[in-house]
Write a protein that holds these residues in place. Structure first.
Motif, PDB file in Angstrom:
ATOM      1  N   ILE A 255      31.679  27.301  -6.554  1.00 33.87           N
ATOM      2  CA  ILE A 255      30.800  28.472  -6.671  1.00 33.87           C
ATOM      3  C   ILE A 255      29.354  28.064  -6.939  1.00 33.87           C
ATOM      4  O   ILE A 255      28.440  28.437  -6.208  1.00 33.87           O
ATOM      5  N   ASP A 256      29.174  27.267  -8.012  1.00 31.11           N
ATOM      6  CA  ASP A 256      27.806  26.904  -8.394  1.00 31.11           C
ATOM      7  C   ASP A 256      27.842  25.636  -9.238  1.00 31.11           C
ATOM      8  O   ASP A 256      28.651  25.514 -10.172  1.00 31.11           O
ATOM      9  N   PHE A 257      26.942  24.698  -8.928  1.00 31.06           N
ATOM     10  CA  PHE A 257      26.938  23.417  -9.626  1.00 31.06           C
ATOM     11  C   PHE A 257      26.511  23.565 -11.082  1.00 31.06           C
ATOM     12  O   PHE A 257      27.102  22.969 -11.980  1.00 31.06           O
ATOM     13  N   MET A 258      25.464  24.357 -11.346  1.00 36.53           N
ATOM     14  CA  MET A 258      24.992  24.534 -12.707  1.00 36.53           C
ATOM     15  C   MET A 258      26.045  25.208 -13.586  1.00 36.53           C
ATOM     16  O   MET A 258      26.235  24.844 -14.745  1.00 36.53           O
ATOM     17  N   LEU A 259      26.742  26.195 -13.007  1.00 35.41           N
ATOM     18  CA  LEU A 259      27.835  26.838 -13.735  1.00 35.41           C
ATOM     19  C   LEU A 259      28.936  25.824 -14.032  1.00 35.41           C
ATOM     20  O   LEU A 259      29.518  25.815 -15.120  1.00 35.41           O
TER      21      LEU A 259
END
Length: 312
Positions: A255-259
């Protein structure tokens, strides 16, 4: 493999990384200091070195310390996106995988020891000898090696030769080349979780029955044993949840790398660091004999330091 390589080029803010890494370093330094102090206390007293519960406790301390050091290395490598040779990553993975299970299996063995001490007191001296303790540690490591052996055997059989020449960020996902490997890993983790949970519940129920009919001093001792098993159960639950973290993190990564980075950091603090700081509390502080030895060790060290400074 593709997921791991896709991390490169996505850089979290330097301030966030620095803060998180500093917090982890402080926590790990505190935990390792406490662990090494208690390991030193264990080695100084013969009564600890010859008693099964203390031997298993020391095995847990050593396992947790090695695990924390290795996870800290991996955390730093990932946060700062340092690429390493896959052979070095394999060595790190072997240590992480082994000591992930060693701690959990040792906790189960410690629960069984409390069950024997309380429910089978006449056989405790016969079963829980120093020799049997060492055999138990060998069995614990043997059982813990099984998942590692399965995963690495599949990886070595499936990986192309070019894989061994790559430099990448070290993570468990590196060794998952096919989706069915993830399912196999999940099945093995669930099997281990089931066996350990059943063992903990069985021991707790049996000790509870003894607690109901015990009286006087035996009742107090049995109640304390019951509390110890309950704490082991809580500690083990946190450890077992950590086995599921890689699957959650793998889904979040899509979904998202930072998440993904935030979720991995949260999981690391709650389900990796927390259960491994409970062992020193359960036995190091709640056990009166061991606590007095630790206290003497600390006070003697401070007095010795003061006396040496007085001559300066």
């Amino acid at each position: 493999m593709g997921d791991n390589n896709s991390w490169v080029g996505v850089v979290p803010t330097q301030r966030q990384m620095s803060t998180e890494v500093v917090i982890v370093q402080v926590l790990i330094t505190v935990f390792l200091s406490v662990n090494f102090l208690q390991i030193r206390t264990f080695l100084m007293k013969e009564v600890f070195r010859t008693t099964m519960r203390y031997i298993l406790f020391a095995n847990t301390l050593l396992s947790d310390s090695l695990f924390l050091i290795l996870t800290d290395i991996v955390l730093i490598l990932i946060c700062f996106q340092v690429l390493i040779d896959i052979s070095l990553c394999i060595i790190i993975y072997i240590g992480l995988s082994l000591y992930t299970f060693v701690t959990q299996v040792t906790l189960t063995a410690m629960t069984l020891e409390r069950f024997v001490a309380i429910c089978m007191p006449l056989r405790h001296g016969e079963l829980c000898t120093m020799r049997n303790s060492l055999h138990c540690i060998l069995i614990i490591h043997g059982i813990s090696c099984i998942p590692l052996s399965v995963f690495l055997s599949i990886f070595f059989a499936s990986a192309a030769r070019t894989v061994y020449t790559q430099h990448l960020m070290c993570a468990a996902e590196v060794f998952i080349l096919h989706s069915w490997q993830q399912h196999l890993r999940s099945a093995i983790n669930q099997f281990y979780s089931l066996i350990m949970c059943v063992t903990i519940v069985f021991c707790y129920v049996k000790i509870m029955k003894v607690a109901k009919v015990a009286s006087g001093e035996n009742r107090a001792s049995t109640k304390k044993g019951l509390q110890t098993v309950a704490l082991h159960a809580f500690q083990l639950i946190l450890c077992l949840i950590s086995l599921w973290c890689p699957f959650i993190e793998a889904a979040v990564l899509q979904i998202d790398f930072m998440l993904f980075m935030n979720v991995r950091y949260f999981n690391y603090i709650v389900f990796v660091l927390t259960p491994r700081c409970l062992s020193p509390l359960i036995y190091g502080l709640r056990d009166e004999k061991f606590f007095l030895a630790v206290k003497y060790n600390v006070c003697f060290g401070l007095q010795k330091k003061k006396s040496s400074l007085s001559f300066v």
